[in-house]
Every structure is written in structure tokens, then in C-alpha cells.
Design an enzyme around this catalytic site. Sequence first.
Site, PDB file in Angstrom:
ATOM      1  N   ASP A   1       0.835  -1.156   0.008  1.00  0.00           N
ATOM      2  CA  ASP A   1      -0.135   0.120   0.070  1.00  0.00           C
ATOM      3  C   ASP A   1       0.903   1.249   0.192  1.00  0.00           C
ATOM      4  O   ASP A   1       1.534   1.548   1.079  1.00  0.00           O
ATOM      5  CB  ASP A   1      -0.775   0.020   1.179  1.00  0.00           C
ATOM      6  CG  ASP A   1      -1.965   0.979   1.265  1.00  0.00           C
ATOM      7  OD1 ASP A   1      -1.863   1.826   0.208  1.00  0.00           O
ATOM      8  OD2 ASP A   1      -2.799   0.956   2.004  1.00  0.00           O
ATOM      9  N   ASP A   2       0.673   2.043  -0.986  1.00  0.00           N
ATOM     10  CA  ASP A   2       1.580   3.252  -1.222  1.00  0.00           C
ATOM     11  C   ASP A   2       3.048   3.001  -1.238  1.00  0.00           C
ATOM     12  O   ASP A   2       3.611   4.003  -0.927  1.00  0.00           O
ATOM     13  CB  ASP A   2       1.465   4.250   0.108  1.00  0.00           C
ATOM     14  CG  ASP A   2       0.001   4.818  -0.032  1.00  0.00           C
ATOM     15  OD1 ASP A   2      -0.788   4.530  -0.878  1.00  0.00           O
ATOM     16  OD2 ASP A   2      -0.263   5.670   0.824  1.00  0.00           O
TER      17      ASP A   2
ATOM     18  N   CYS B   1      -6.041   4.082  -3.471  1.00  0.00           N
ATOM     19  CA  CYS B   1      -6.237   2.823  -3.057  1.00  0.00           C
ATOM     20  C   CYS B   1      -7.414   1.954  -3.682  1.00  0.00           C
ATOM     21  O   CYS B   1      -7.090   1.185  -4.336  1.00  0.00           O
ATOM     22  CB  CYS B   1      -6.431   2.708  -1.437  1.00  0.00           C
ATOM     23  SG  CYS B   1      -4.950   3.292  -0.763  1.00  0.00           S
TER      24      CYS B   1
ATOM     25  N   ASP C   1      -0.521  -0.635  -4.734  1.00  0.00           N
ATOM     26  CA  ASP C   1      -1.689   0.037  -5.672  1.00  0.00           C
ATOM     27  C   ASP C   1      -1.410   1.152  -6.099  1.00  0.00           C
ATOM     28  O   ASP C   1      -2.046   1.755  -6.959  1.00  0.00           O
ATOM     29  CB  ASP C   1      -2.743  -0.022  -4.298  1.00  0.00           C
ATOM     30  CG  ASP C   1      -2.357   0.740  -3.105  1.00  0.00           C
ATOM     31  OD1 ASP C   1      -1.336   1.443  -3.106  1.00  0.00           O
ATOM     32  OD2 ASP C   1      -3.344   0.598  -2.561  1.00  0.00           O
TER      33      ASP C   1
END
Length: 481
Positions: free
Chosen positions: A39-40, A72, A301
Site C-alpha cells: 500500500d503506497d 487505493c 496499489d
Amino acid sequence: MLSAMTVVAGLSACDPRLPGSGDGGPDTDRPNIVFVLTDDLASNLVQYMPHVQALAKKGTSFANYTVTDSLCCPSRSSIFTGRYPHNTGIFTNGGKDGGFTTFKKNGEEKSTFATSLQQADYRTAMMGKYLNEYLPKDKYVPPGWTEWDVAGNAYGQYDYNLLENDQVKHYGKAPGDYLTTVVSGKATKFITDSVAAKSPFLLEVATFTPHGPFTPAPEDKDKFPGLTAPRGPAFDKLPADPPKYLAGREPLTADEKKKIDTDFRKRAQAVQSVDRMIGSIQDTLEKAGVADNTIIVFSSDNGFHMGEYRMTPGKQTAFDTDVNVPLIVAGPGVGAGRTVTEAAENVDLRPTFEALAGATTPSEVDGSSLVPLLRGESSAGWRTTSLVEHHGPNTDPADPDRPAKNGGNPATYEAIRTSTYTYVEYADGTSEYYDRKADPDMLNNIAGTLAPDTRTKLAATVKGMSVCQGRRQCWTAAGGK
């Protein structure tokens, strides 16, 4: 350049070993698939992840892998369904045009790579983060998943609830409750159980790491002392003729730079747990005797900017810091140490998984299987363009991704990206064009200098891609032959 990273190791759909059913062991004719989605995670963190770097050396990297939106929920929705935001209806993390509630309401869960592979007799598991707005307390498990171990808001890595199939379990603040550690253990068990069941499997482990607040595991919190964020050419510098959301931006303050450095160091610390997890998964596959027949996928993502273009940490822009993320593929049938420069996008992951598993890809899927590129086959006629779609500005106070002050909060836009340029059209009629071959750091917006016929062609490509439906239409709109 590696940005959000995907590692796929596996066989091609054209390989004679792929069709048919197997027992999940080394001699099976269908590969297992492990997909690690972060994530990120931006490409500048890969240098701190030795297991990921090793995967890149063993496999094929995609230099021009792009997400459909640097946010996201829209990005994850495209990954699950293989469809662009204009077809899923998911453009944001919540409300009428985004979030888990809308994803479910629109019926998008009925057709994903999970439903396809489960129908092809794969055991499937989802662990970690699903979609924004998802709540474990509702005890809802979407179709397609054999095993479900999913949290709600667990960005802090501690003090969260996890829906473990049909039971909600609370995890506290003990070192062993650190979420990445927890899902790593569950991944090991799922792999072991699947091999014992003699079943091919697909496992997605979606970490909340390294999303803010950038919480490292206890054993990593003191690593990289003195580490600072990269000071590349775009750091604290505005592009020429910047878009409206950046125009007039003052240089970063000393306090902003200090916080950027602190956050970058914490992010480097946080991804250590993900890297260890990948190593643990590899060890488990080896011990279970299925490493030579397993596809490992590592990605993110979206990317993340930290000081570039005078923006404080964030995402959601069309700059490469945010949309161009890592994709690495390694394993049997995939060339080692290769870099693919053709346009690839997160909508391609679903049809790639389906092709590897010998499953059928529905006609409404917009993406295309990357298997030919993994095998090193001729890319003649491959599409040239990727699409990015974004709704903004983001002003939702409940959204964990709402940009902070000076974080970069663009208005609604549509963008196309090729291996050589990026073109952005904003809803207010303004535009950006970066010749990334001459200007790789995207510091010179030359949209105003483009010839009228060039602008007309670019606008036509944006329009065609932003309304395309299904592989055939989207392939042609993206320049595929």
C-alpha cells in the site's frame, strides 16, 4: 524504474503444462500464484528490500507498469476486476463513486480473478487489506475466496479487528499483533494446507504497509539512522507551466523537509516486514516442494511523492512518482534479469492470473494477459498507451488518503501514458504534456506548444480510452494491433 512492485513468476498460458488440473505439487500442470500487494509503496523503497531485489534479478521487470488511479480503492478495484474505473464506477475511496460499498452495490465482486480461479478449482485466499470502507464486524466474505483473513482500518498495524473466515478476532498492541507478521503466519499455513490438500492455490497478501502512519515492526524501528528522502531533480521544484493545483506553490519549508525525511526513514523501516514476509513465503514454498511451480507477485496499489514538485507526502497526481509502480515477474518460464518496456497496467493482472491458471477471462475485462511478454515473445503490435482516471479534489474528512496541506490535490482528470510521454486533461480544460524522453523528471509542461493536430490526436486517444469497454475495444483504443 521500479515503482509499486509486482512479482509474477510462472508459466505461460501457451505452455503445454498449463491446461488441465494438477495436485499443487512440483509436477502439476497449473502453477500456484502468490500475489503480494503493498500500500503506497513507491519505487524508491525497493532499494531497501533485498528479497524483492533478488526476485527482480530472477525474473522480468516492467518499466512502464501503471495504475489506473493513484488511489487505493480505484486501483484495487481495477486489479480485482481487470476493468478501468469508468467501467467499475470506482473513482474514489468512498461515497457514490467509490469505496467498498459502491463496489459491492455495483456487483463488481461477482466477477474477479478470485471467482475465476475458484471456478477453475483453485483454493483462494485473501489476507490483509481489501477495499476502503470494508468492516470486519459485518462478517461479510465476498464470492470467490476459500480463505478470508481481512482487516478494516489497520493502518497503524496494531489494535485492529480481523475477520478470519466467519469469526472476528481482535489483535492488540503486543509485538506479535503487528499485522504484517500476523498475515505472514497465515500465509504460511494456507500454503501448507493447500499443498496437503493437493490443490493449486492463489494467495493474495495485501499489506497496509507502508501506508501512513508508516509504523515499522518493533525490530525495525531503529534501522537506517540518519536516512533522508531522495533529493532528485524534481525535489522542491515546480514544473514549468504547472497545473493549477501546484501553481504558486512556495518552496518547502525547513519543517516540511524535516518531516519528509522522518517519514521516508519510517517507510524504509516499515517495508522491512514486507521483505521478511516474502522471504518467509519463499521458504515455505521450498519446504512444501512447490517453489518451482509457484508464481510470486509483488506490487503496490499506487506510488507516493515525498517533496517532488514542492508537494508534501501524498499521491493522486499523474506524475510518475504516483502512477508508475514496480511490476516484477519471476519463476519457471519467465526470463531472468529482463526488463519489459511495453505498456502494462494493473487491469492486466486479472487476465494474466487467469491465463496462467488456464481459466477463461470474461469478455468485459479491459486488460490483457501479460503472459506473452513474460515469455519473451515478440511484442510487435502490443498496445502503446495506458489510461489513468481520477476524480478530485479529495475533500472527504473520513478518507485516510485525503491530501494534507500542500500534499497535492488535483481536480478531476484523465491521462494517458506511453513509454515516452504523459498527457493530462483536466475537467477545467487545462492540460499537461511531458516529453519524458527529453524530460524524464517531468519538469517542463509543453502542452501549450503542441501543434493543433497533435493535440487533436491526443484528445481522441483520451476520449477513446476513457469510454472503452472490454479487451477488444480497449486494446484498439490503446494503440494495439
